[in-house]
Scaffold this motif. Structure first.
Motif, PDB file in Angstrom:
ATOM      1  N   LEU A   1      57.835  63.653  12.823  1.00  0.00           N
ATOM      2  CA  LEU A   1      58.471  64.890  12.373  1.00  0.00           C
ATOM      3  C   LEU A   1      57.460  66.020  12.515  1.00  0.00           C
ATOM      4  CD1 LEU A   1      60.099  63.206   9.318  1.00  0.00           C
ATOM      5  CD2 LEU A   1      61.375  64.214  11.200  1.00  0.00           C
ATOM      6  N   VAL A   2      57.855  67.056  13.223  1.00  0.00           N
ATOM      7  CA  VAL A   2      56.929  68.135  13.563  1.00  0.00           C
ATOM      8  C   VAL A   2      56.993  69.201  12.478  1.00  0.00           C
ATOM      9  CG1 VAL A   2      56.290  69.849  15.276  1.00  0.00           C
ATOM     10  CG2 VAL A   2      57.220  67.638  16.008  1.00  0.00           C
ATOM     11  N   ASP A   3      55.922  69.272  11.689  1.00  0.00           N
ATOM     12  CA  ASP A   3      55.821  70.246  10.606  1.00  0.00           C
ATOM     13  C   ASP A   3      55.087  71.483  11.116  1.00  0.00           C
ATOM     14  OD1 ASP A   3      56.075  71.302   8.092  1.00  0.00           O
ATOM     15  OD2 ASP A   3      54.721  69.907   7.084  1.00  0.00           O
ATOM     16  N   ARG A   4      54.819  72.421  10.241  1.00  0.00           N
ATOM     17  CA  ARG A   4      54.174  73.681  10.632  1.00  0.00           C
ATOM     18  C   ARG A   4      52.758  73.460  11.149  1.00  0.00           C
ATOM     19  NH1 ARG A   4      54.467  79.339   8.306  1.00  0.00           N
ATOM     20  NH2 ARG A   4      52.455  80.293   8.725  1.00  0.00           N
TER      21      ARG A   4
ATOM     22  N   ALA B   1      66.032  70.497  16.533  1.00  0.00           N
ATOM     23  CA  ALA B   1      65.154  69.348  16.745  1.00  0.00           C
ATOM     24  C   ALA B   1      64.079  69.304  15.657  1.00  0.00           C
ATOM     25  CB  ALA B   1      64.516  69.405  18.116  1.00  0.00           C
ATOM     26  N   LEU B   2      64.017  68.184  14.960  1.00  0.00           N
ATOM     27  CA  LEU B   2      63.064  68.023  13.859  1.00  0.00           C
ATOM     28  C   LEU B   2      61.813  67.274  14.268  1.00  0.00           C
ATOM     29  CD1 LEU B   2      65.554  66.892  11.047  1.00  0.00           C
ATOM     30  CD2 LEU B   2      64.894  69.227  11.687  1.00  0.00           C
ATOM     31  N   GLY B   3      61.923  66.414  15.265  1.00  0.00           N
ATOM     32  CA  GLY B   3      60.814  65.564  15.680  1.00  0.00           C
ATOM     33  C   GLY B   3      61.291  64.651  16.779  1.00  0.00           C
ATOM     34  N   THR B   4      60.691  63.474  16.875  1.00  0.00           N
ATOM     35  CA  THR B   4      61.046  62.551  17.959  1.00  0.00           C
ATOM     36  C   THR B   4      60.954  61.104  17.511  1.00  0.00           C
ATOM     37  OG1 THR B   4      58.802  62.208  18.806  1.00  0.00           O
ATOM     38  CG2 THR B   4      59.993  64.145  19.640  1.00  0.00           C
TER      39      THR B   4
ATOM     40  N   SER C   1      49.530  67.331  18.846  1.00  0.00           N
ATOM     41  CA  SER C   1      50.898  66.825  18.944  1.00  0.00           C
ATOM     42  C   SER C   1      51.468  67.007  20.349  1.00  0.00           C
ATOM     43  CB  SER C   1      51.790  67.552  17.932  1.00  0.00           C
ATOM     44  OG  SER C   1      53.134  67.234  18.142  1.00  0.00           O
ATOM     45  N   VAL C   2      51.953  65.916  20.910  1.00  0.00           N
ATOM     46  CA  VAL C   2      52.755  65.998  22.129  1.00  0.00           C
ATOM     47  C   VAL C   2      54.213  66.227  21.753  1.00  0.00           C
ATOM     48  CG1 VAL C   2      53.400  64.810  24.255  1.00  0.00           C
ATOM     49  CG2 VAL C   2      51.120  64.438  23.266  1.00  0.00           C
ATOM     50  N   CYS C   3      54.579  65.783  20.561  1.00  0.00           N
ATOM     51  CA  CYS C   3      55.972  65.892  20.113  1.00  0.00           C
ATOM     52  C   CYS C   3      56.415  67.339  19.977  1.00  0.00           C
ATOM     53  CB  CYS C   3      56.160  65.165  18.788  1.00  0.00           C
ATOM     54  SG  CYS C   3      55.898  63.374  18.894  1.00  0.00           S
ATOM     55  N   ARG C   4      55.475  68.271  19.733  1.00  0.00           N
ATOM     56  CA  ARG C   4      55.890  69.671  19.604  1.00  0.00           C
ATOM     57  C   ARG C   4      56.420  70.206  20.925  1.00  0.00           C
ATOM     58  NH1 ARG C   4      50.794  73.660  19.969  1.00  0.00           N
ATOM     59  NH2 ARG C   4      49.359  72.343  21.160  1.00  0.00           N
TER      60      ARG C   4
ATOM     61  N   THR D   1      58.158  82.116  15.049  1.00  0.00           N
ATOM     62  CA  THR D   1      59.328  82.864  15.481  1.00  0.00           C
ATOM     63  C   THR D   1      60.451  82.599  14.488  1.00  0.00           C
ATOM     64  OG1 THR D   1      60.183  81.032  16.798  1.00  0.00           O
ATOM     65  CG2 THR D   1      58.632  82.534  17.880  1.00  0.00           C
ATOM     66  N   GLY D   2      61.533  83.378  14.609  1.00  0.00           N
ATOM     67  CA  GLY D   2      62.678  83.151  13.742  1.00  0.00           C
ATOM     68  C   GLY D   2      63.247  81.767  13.928  1.00  0.00           C
ATOM     69  N   ASP D   3      63.312  81.298  15.195  1.00  0.00           N
ATOM     70  CA  ASP D   3      63.844  79.958  15.464  1.00  0.00           C
ATOM     71  C   ASP D   3      62.969  78.886  14.834  1.00  0.00           C
ATOM     72  OD1 ASP D   3      65.922  81.035  16.843  1.00  0.00           O
ATOM     73  OD2 ASP D   3      65.090  80.650  18.843  1.00  0.00           O
ATOM     74  N   GLU D   4      61.658  79.059  14.896  1.00  0.00           N
ATOM     75  CA  GLU D   4      60.761  78.059  14.318  1.00  0.00           C
ATOM     76  C   GLU D   4      60.863  78.044  12.792  1.00  0.00           C
ATOM     77  OE1 GLU D   4      57.675  75.062  14.171  1.00  0.00           O
ATOM     78  OE2 GLU D   4      59.385  75.618  15.422  1.00  0.00           O
ATOM     79  N   SER D   5      61.018  79.221  12.179  1.00  0.00           N
ATOM     80  CA  SER D   5      61.204  79.268  10.726  1.00  0.00           C
ATOM     81  C   SER D   5      62.475  78.531  10.325  1.00  0.00           C
ATOM     82  CB  SER D   5      61.271  80.724  10.249  1.00  0.00           C
ATOM     83  OG  SER D   5      60.030  81.366  10.434  1.00  0.00           O
ATOM     84  N   ALA D   6      63.537  78.736  11.105  1.00  0.00           N
ATOM     85  CA  ALA D   6      64.798  78.047  10.816  1.00  0.00           C
ATOM     86  C   ALA D   6      64.636  76.542  11.005  1.00  0.00           C
ATOM     87  CB  ALA D   6      65.906  78.592  11.710  1.00  0.00           C
ATOM     88  N   ARG D   7      63.869  76.152  12.024  1.00  0.00           N
ATOM     89  CA  ARG D   7      63.653  74.721  12.270  1.00  0.00           C
ATOM     90  C   ARG D   7      62.886  74.086  11.116  1.00  0.00           C
ATOM     91  NH1 ARG D   7      60.468  70.885  13.911  1.00  0.00           N
ATOM     92  NH2 ARG D   7      58.633  72.217  13.731  1.00  0.00           N
ATOM     93  N   LEU D   8      61.842  74.761  10.653  1.00  0.00           N
ATOM     94  CA  LEU D   8      61.067  74.218   9.537  1.00  0.00           C
ATOM     95  C   LEU D   8      61.901  74.169   8.254  1.00  0.00           C
ATOM     96  CD1 LEU D   8      57.634  75.972  10.186  1.00  0.00           C
ATOM     97  CD2 LEU D   8      58.205  73.562  10.539  1.00  0.00           C
ATOM     98  N   GLN D   9      62.754  75.157   8.070  1.00  0.00           N
ATOM     99  CA  GLN D   9      63.639  75.142   6.908  1.00  0.00           C
ATOM    100  C   GLN D   9      64.595  73.955   6.978  1.00  0.00           C
ATOM    101  OE1 GLN D   9      65.885  78.760   6.389  1.00  0.00           O
ATOM    102  NE2 GLN D   9      66.783  78.105   4.465  1.00  0.00           N
ATOM    103  N   ALA D  10      65.105  73.687   8.184  1.00  0.00           N
ATOM    104  CA  ALA D  10      65.997  72.534   8.360  1.00  0.00           C
ATOM    105  C   ALA D  10      65.249  71.226   8.081  1.00  0.00           C
ATOM    106  CB  ALA D  10      66.570  72.526   9.773  1.00  0.00           C
ATOM    107  N   LEU D  11      64.008  71.136   8.540  1.00  0.00           N
ATOM    108  CA  LEU D  11      63.205  69.933   8.303  1.00  0.00           C
ATOM    109  C   LEU D  11      63.033  69.689   6.805  1.00  0.00           C
ATOM    110  CD1 LEU D  11      61.357  67.641   9.240  1.00  0.00           C
ATOM    111  CD2 LEU D  11      59.513  69.311   9.467  1.00  0.00           C
ATOM    112  N   ARG D  12      62.725  70.734   6.059  1.00  0.00           N
ATOM    113  CA  ARG D  12      62.531  70.576   4.618  1.00  0.00           C
ATOM    114  C   ARG D  12      63.846  70.276   3.894  1.00  0.00           C
ATOM    115  NH1 ARG D  12      58.458  72.457   6.690  1.00  0.00           N
ATOM    116  NH2 ARG D  12      56.392  72.622   5.729  1.00  0.00           N
TER     117      ARG D  12
END
Length: 352
Positions: free
Chosen positions: A58-61, A132-135, A82-85, A14-25
């Motif tokens: 850290l939850v990656d793609r 949220a990047l991970g836990t 992953s439970v963290c996702r 989703t758009g939100d997930e793409s933004a989250r992964l971009q923030a993680l990187r």
């Protein structure tokens, strides 16, 4: 919680997930080495929660990757384990008292394997922008609960992890700024000593090199010679073809010099269409041979983009570099030899 969204395939972003992964990187933390500061926070989480396993996840793609892990024995797991996702979609600390009794995790290989994990609690790692990047999470092999004080401390540790990530990001930015500043200084130093158009040494840096060579020769160094070169009929090139072709002619002359002279020789643009070359450990007789190679190379080359082909030639003055002679007198003698070459019909070398 929407289980369908939580279990979406890695390719269905989703758009939100793409933004989250971009923030993680953006934090540049994935696949970095273990660091004591993060390990210590994981140890605190394990101690506070009395759990055998503690992770900074850290939850990656396609995976969850652990910046710190205590008790698990691996640095990452596939995203479908992953439970963290799920935890990163929750508000506050996400607690699952018994993973085996929860339909979302009952078939997870980490749960179903012999001596699988049964308990999970994770506090999300949330950026200042609320992503949220991970836990920071703990796991146990037995079903259990986690008291409110321990949940609050887990949340505190998650905030500390984010502070470390922010500090790392700031340090990375500072390091990049320092590198860029060093590169800018190097470029400025190069520009201060280089002719921008030809890439050869400029008059200032070449004069300094001449003084250094003179000092070496005065201490008993090997012989050296100097060549002063002037492109013939250069004004006519500019007048007939335009200054852009004149610039190409200057660049061609500089490139030809690089081919003809040795790496130990120093060639400079002295001014306009005039060039000077210092040939260390070279006699006048050897210098004449080099000058003849230059005349031949210029005759064989053509200025790019000019039809019919435009070939350059040069008048050359050649002199022995006498260390006992004042430098300005040596340069005057070279200049006189150069103009003698011009008066003799150009495209020739005159030795002073």
């Amino acid at each position: 919680m929407d289980d369908t969204a939580a279990c979406a395939l890695p390719g269905d972003l989703t758009g939100d997930e793409s933004a989250r992964l971009q923030a993680l990187r953006h934090y540049g933390i994935l696949d970095t080495p273990l660091e004591l500061a993060f390990d210590d926070l994981a140890r605190l989480a394990r101690h506070i929660c009395a759990a055998p396993i503690a992770l900074i996840s850290l939850v990656d793609r396609d995976r969850q990757w652990f910046k710190a892990e205590i008790g698990l024995g691996r640095r990452e797991t596939p995203i479908d384990q992953s439970v963290c996702r799920f935890a990163i979609q929750a508000q506050g600390v996400f607690v699952v008292p018994d993973l085996l009794q929860d339909a979302r995790f009952a078939s997870n290989p980490l749960v179903t394997r012999p001596q699988g994990v049964r308990f999970y609690a994770g506090a999300p790692l949330v950026t200042p922008d609320g992503i949220a990047l991970g836990t920071v999470c703990v796991l146990d092999y037995q079903p259990r609960e986690l008291g409110l004080p321990q949940q609050e401390m887990l949340d505190v540790l998650a905030r500390q992890v984010m502070r470390l990530l922010e500090l790392k990001l700031a340090n990375d930015r500072q390091g990049q700024m320092v590198r860029e500043l060093d590169e800018a200084r190097q470029r400025m130093a190069t520009l201060a000593h280089t002719d921008v158009l030809t890439g050869l040494a400029n008059r200032r840096s070449f004069t300094e090199r001449l003084r250094q060579q003179q000092a070496l020769l005065q201490r008993g160094g090997a012989v050296a010679c100097l060549l002063m070169m002037d492109i013939d009929w250069f004004k006519q090139v500019n007048d007939r073809y335009g200054h852009h072709v004149g610039d190409e002619a200057l660049r061609l002359f500089a490139a030809t010099c690089r081919d003809v002279f040795r790496a130990s020789d120093v060639v400079s643009r002295w001014g306009g269409e005039e060039f000077l070359a210092l040939l260390p450990a070279t006699s006048v007789a050897e210098g004449r041979v080099v000058a003849q190679r230059l005349h031949a190379a210029l005759a064989a080359a053509a200025v790019p983009g000019v039809v019919p082909p435009l070939h350059l030639s040069a008048s050359v003055g050649l002199a022995h570099f006498d260390p006992a002679r004042p430098l300005d007198l040596t340069l005057r003698a070279l200049d006189a030899a150069l103009y003698t070459a011009k008066n003799q019909g150009r495209n020739c070398t005159v030795t002073v």
